[in-house]
Design a protein around this motif. Structure first.
Motif, PDB file in Angstrom:
ATOM      1  N   THR A  47    -106.623  53.271  54.477  1.00  0.00           N
ATOM      2  CA  THR A  47    -106.998  52.073  53.715  1.00  0.00           C
ATOM      3  C   THR A  47    -107.254  50.886  54.648  1.00  0.00           C
ATOM      4  O   THR A  47    -107.988  49.983  54.299  1.00  0.00           O
ATOM      5  CB  THR A  47    -105.909  51.688  52.686  1.00  0.00           C
ATOM      6  OG1 THR A  47    -104.639  51.709  53.346  1.00  0.00           O
ATOM      7  CG2 THR A  47    -105.871  52.691  51.542  1.00  0.00           C
ATOM      8  N   HIS A  48    -106.657  50.921  55.821  1.00  0.00           N
ATOM      9  CA  HIS A  48    -106.873  49.838  56.788  1.00  0.00           C
ATOM     10  C   HIS A  48    -106.896  50.456  58.174  1.00  0.00           C
ATOM     11  O   HIS A  48    -105.908  51.035  58.630  1.00  0.00           O
ATOM     12  CB  HIS A  48    -105.765  48.798  56.667  1.00  0.00           C
ATOM     13  CG  HIS A  48    -106.006  47.572  57.497  1.00  0.00           C
ATOM     14  ND1 HIS A  48    -105.930  47.583  58.876  1.00  0.00           N
ATOM     15  CD2 HIS A  48    -106.338  46.304  57.153  1.00  0.00           C
ATOM     16  CE1 HIS A  48    -106.191  46.370  59.340  1.00  0.00           C
ATOM     17  NE2 HIS A  48    -106.444  45.577  58.314  1.00  0.00           N
ATOM     18  N   GLN A  49    -108.064  50.327  58.837  1.00  0.00           N
ATOM     19  CA  GLN A  49    -108.331  51.010  60.100  1.00  0.00           C
ATOM     20  C   GLN A  49    -107.232  50.797  61.154  1.00  0.00           C
ATOM     21  O   GLN A  49    -106.688  51.748  61.701  1.00  0.00           O
ATOM     22  CB  GLN A  49    -109.650  50.454  60.623  1.00  0.00           C
ATOM     23  CG  GLN A  49    -110.396  51.320  61.565  1.00  0.00           C
ATOM     24  CD  GLN A  49    -111.818  50.759  61.725  1.00  0.00           C
ATOM     25  OE1 GLN A  49    -111.993  49.678  62.275  1.00  0.00           O
ATOM     26  NE2 GLN A  49    -112.794  51.489  61.237  1.00  0.00           N
ATOM     27  N   ARG A  50    -106.965  49.534  61.468  1.00  0.00           N
ATOM     28  CA  ARG A  50    -106.001  49.253  62.528  1.00  0.00           C
ATOM     29  C   ARG A  50    -104.571  49.593  62.111  1.00  0.00           C
ATOM     30  O   ARG A  50    -103.789  50.136  62.902  1.00  0.00           O
ATOM     31  CB  ARG A  50    -106.088  47.789  62.960  1.00  0.00           C
ATOM     32  CG  ARG A  50    -107.316  47.578  63.809  1.00  0.00           C
ATOM     33  CD  ARG A  50    -107.736  46.153  63.978  1.00  0.00           C
ATOM     34  NE  ARG A  50    -109.059  46.163  64.575  1.00  0.00           N
ATOM     35  CZ  ARG A  50    -109.315  45.884  65.853  1.00  0.00           C
ATOM     36  NH1 ARG A  50    -108.341  45.502  66.657  1.00  0.00           N
ATOM     37  NH2 ARG A  50    -110.536  45.958  66.325  1.00  0.00           N
ATOM     38  N   ASN A  51    -104.235  49.287  60.854  1.00  0.00           N
ATOM     39  CA  ASN A  51    -102.881  49.621  60.394  1.00  0.00           C
ATOM     40  C   ASN A  51    -102.619  51.117  60.444  1.00  0.00           C
ATOM     41  O   ASN A  51    -101.508  51.557  60.756  1.00  0.00           O
ATOM     42  CB  ASN A  51    -102.663  49.134  58.963  1.00  0.00           C
ATOM     43  CG  ASN A  51    -102.516  47.627  58.891  1.00  0.00           C
ATOM     44  OD1 ASN A  51    -102.501  46.952  59.928  1.00  0.00           O
ATOM     45  ND2 ASN A  51    -102.444  47.090  57.687  1.00  0.00           N
ATOM     46  N   SER A  52    -103.640  51.916  60.146  1.00  0.00           N
ATOM     47  CA  SER A  52    -103.428  53.375  60.136  1.00  0.00           C
ATOM     48  C   SER A  52    -103.076  53.868  61.533  1.00  0.00           C
ATOM     49  O   SER A  52    -102.279  54.799  61.693  1.00  0.00           O
ATOM     50  CB  SER A  52    -104.648  54.109  59.584  1.00  0.00           C
ATOM     51  OG  SER A  52    -105.696  54.135  60.532  1.00  0.00           O
ATOM     52  N   ILE A  53    -103.648  53.235  62.550  1.00  0.00           N
ATOM     53  CA  ILE A  53    -103.308  53.615  63.931  1.00  0.00           C
ATOM     54  C   ILE A  53    -101.855  53.242  64.233  1.00  0.00           C
ATOM     55  O   ILE A  53    -101.081  54.062  64.746  1.00  0.00           O
ATOM     56  CB  ILE A  53    -104.262  52.929  64.934  1.00  0.00           C
ATOM     57  CG1 ILE A  53    -105.706  53.369  64.666  1.00  0.00           C
ATOM     58  CG2 ILE A  53    -103.853  53.235  66.389  1.00  0.00           C
ATOM     59  CD1 ILE A  53    -106.761  52.562  65.402  1.00  0.00           C
ATOM     60  N   LEU A  54    -101.496  52.008  63.883  1.00  0.00           N
ATOM     61  CA  LEU A  54    -100.121  51.552  64.142  1.00  0.00           C
ATOM     62  C   LEU A  54     -99.099  52.386  63.377  1.00  0.00           C
ATOM     63  O   LEU A  54     -98.041  52.750  63.914  1.00  0.00           O
ATOM     64  CB  LEU A  54     -99.974  50.069  63.781  1.00  0.00           C
ATOM     65  CG  LEU A  54    -100.841  49.110  64.606  1.00  0.00           C
ATOM     66  CD1 LEU A  54    -100.739  47.690  64.057  1.00  0.00           C
ATOM     67  CD2 LEU A  54    -100.430  49.142  66.090  1.00  0.00           C
ATOM     68  N   GLU A  55     -99.425  52.721  62.126  1.00  0.00           N
ATOM     69  CA  GLU A  55     -98.517  53.540  61.312  1.00  0.00           C
ATOM     70  C   GLU A  55     -98.335  54.921  61.922  1.00  0.00           C
ATOM     71  O   GLU A  55     -97.230  55.454  61.943  1.00  0.00           O
ATOM     72  CB  GLU A  55     -99.101  53.733  59.900  1.00  0.00           C
ATOM     73  CG  GLU A  55     -98.898  52.556  58.974  1.00  0.00           C
ATOM     74  CD  GLU A  55     -99.790  52.668  57.722  1.00  0.00           C
ATOM     75  OE1 GLU A  55    -100.016  51.628  57.085  1.00  0.00           O
ATOM     76  OE2 GLU A  55    -100.264  53.787  57.415  1.00  0.00           O
ATOM     77  N   ASP A  56     -99.430  55.494  62.411  1.00  0.00           N
ATOM     78  CA  ASP A  56     -99.335  56.851  62.958  1.00  0.00           C
ATOM     79  C   ASP A  56     -98.569  56.865  64.278  1.00  0.00           C
ATOM     80  O   ASP A  56     -97.756  57.763  64.516  1.00  0.00           O
ATOM     81  CB  ASP A  56    -100.739  57.469  63.113  1.00  0.00           C
ATOM     82  CG  ASP A  56    -101.313  57.892  61.761  1.00  0.00           C
ATOM     83  OD1 ASP A  56    -100.725  57.517  60.733  1.00  0.00           O
ATOM     84  OD2 ASP A  56    -102.344  58.579  61.743  1.00  0.00           O
ATOM     85  N   VAL A  57     -98.793  55.858  65.113  1.00  0.00           N
ATOM     86  CA  VAL A  57     -98.019  55.739  66.359  1.00  0.00           C
ATOM     87  C   VAL A  57     -96.534  55.602  66.020  1.00  0.00           C
ATOM     88  O   VAL A  57     -95.674  56.257  66.625  1.00  0.00           O
ATOM     89  CB  VAL A  57     -98.497  54.532  67.202  1.00  0.00           C
ATOM     90  CG1 VAL A  57     -97.509  54.215  68.326  1.00  0.00           C
ATOM     91  CG2 VAL A  57     -99.894  54.810  67.773  1.00  0.00           C
TER      92      VAL A  57
END
Lengths: 185, 185
Positions: free
Chosen positions: A143-153
């Motif tokens: 749903t949010h490009q940058r947040n999805s990266i931070l969430e996955d990390v």
């Protein structure tokens, strides 16, 4: 006209003919690196990060998400083969931003065939009977490009089977420029 | 000495500088192909099957197994982006043949750090406290190379969300020769 499978087998015969010293490569990644990224056809992680054969594990799925299966693979990568730097790489214009669990479930319940996206949203070309199974799956939409990266990390970092000695970094790959950008909190 | 991350960012800057017309590639794979293969560092699916950027989805995990997450990715690949030929490619000398669920669980319960394989089997270098979580995961080990390919093709073929119109093929990649061999029933 040759079918795709035959064409690929022909290409592979050419590759095998010059395989040479690759036969001596170790199964242990030379750069102790594992990359988790999207299956998208516009991404070639070895090319865009300048890696050679034998350098890194590459794990790919729809979205480059830290799914249970990606974590299974990463844990094996460290535990058995010694990687200690992990890069999570999502990208711009990802298909996973264009769906949600609700419309994937609905689309698949009408038809298993390929849908198209127009201004009004996704539409099935046929209604030939699908399966309700799609409603029971988390498709891991973004749903949010940058947040999805931070969430996955974060998910990887905090997972009980991930050693503190592993460095985990997040990146965004831009499909219009070929550029990687590090994404941090 | 530069850290790995900085080196990769440097390589990527070079890649971006010559990215050019790749910016125009479609997210729809030109060859309507999806490949499911192993994360192993000795495999470069684009290279060994002669694919160009934009041709195919590439899904990779430990073993190239038809996990739930691989099936999530494959279903998205057909449903939203139209691939209709899927290749499942396992390989010789796969790490997944060297473990089973029982020893992965035990090894991780002693330590999260990297283990080594000697003549007597896997051994932890440290016993610094691991996690019992590994005992609750199916690591998808491979007990028989060719059967695992056939089983994975079958699981995909028979999955309720996979359209009958998709062709699914199994292959074995030989890490000593670079050669693909089709594996059929």
């Amino acid at each position: 006209m040759k079918a795709l499978k035959e064409k690929l087998m022909d290409s592979n015969a050419g590759y095998a003919a010059v395989f040479g010293k690759n036969a001596e490569l170790s199964s242990i990644p030379a750069k102790k690196l594992a990359i988790l990224t999207c299956m998208d056809c516009r991404l070639d992680p070895a090319e865009f990060s300048g890696l050679s054969l034998g350098d890194a594990h590459v794990i790919r799925n729809a979205g480059g998400r830290a799914s249970d299966d990606a974590i299974r693979s990463l844990v094996i990568s460290h535990k058995l083969l010694g990687t200690d730097q992990w890069f999570v790489i999502h990208h711009t214009d990802c298909g996973m931003e264009m769906i949600d669990n609700s419309n994937m479930g609905e689309l698949l319940s009408e038809s298993l065939g390929t849908a198209i996206l127009d201004r009004e949203g996704w539409k099935n070309l046929q209604r030939d009977g699908g399966s309700e199974e799609g409603k029971f799956i988390n498709w891991l939409p973004i749903t949010h490009q940058r947040n999805s990266i931070l969430e996955d990390v974060k998910r990887i970092r905090e997972h009980p089977l991930v050693s503190e000695k592993i460095s985990v970094y997040g990146f965004l790959f831009d499909v219009k420029t070929g550029r990687l950008e590090e994404i941090k909190d």
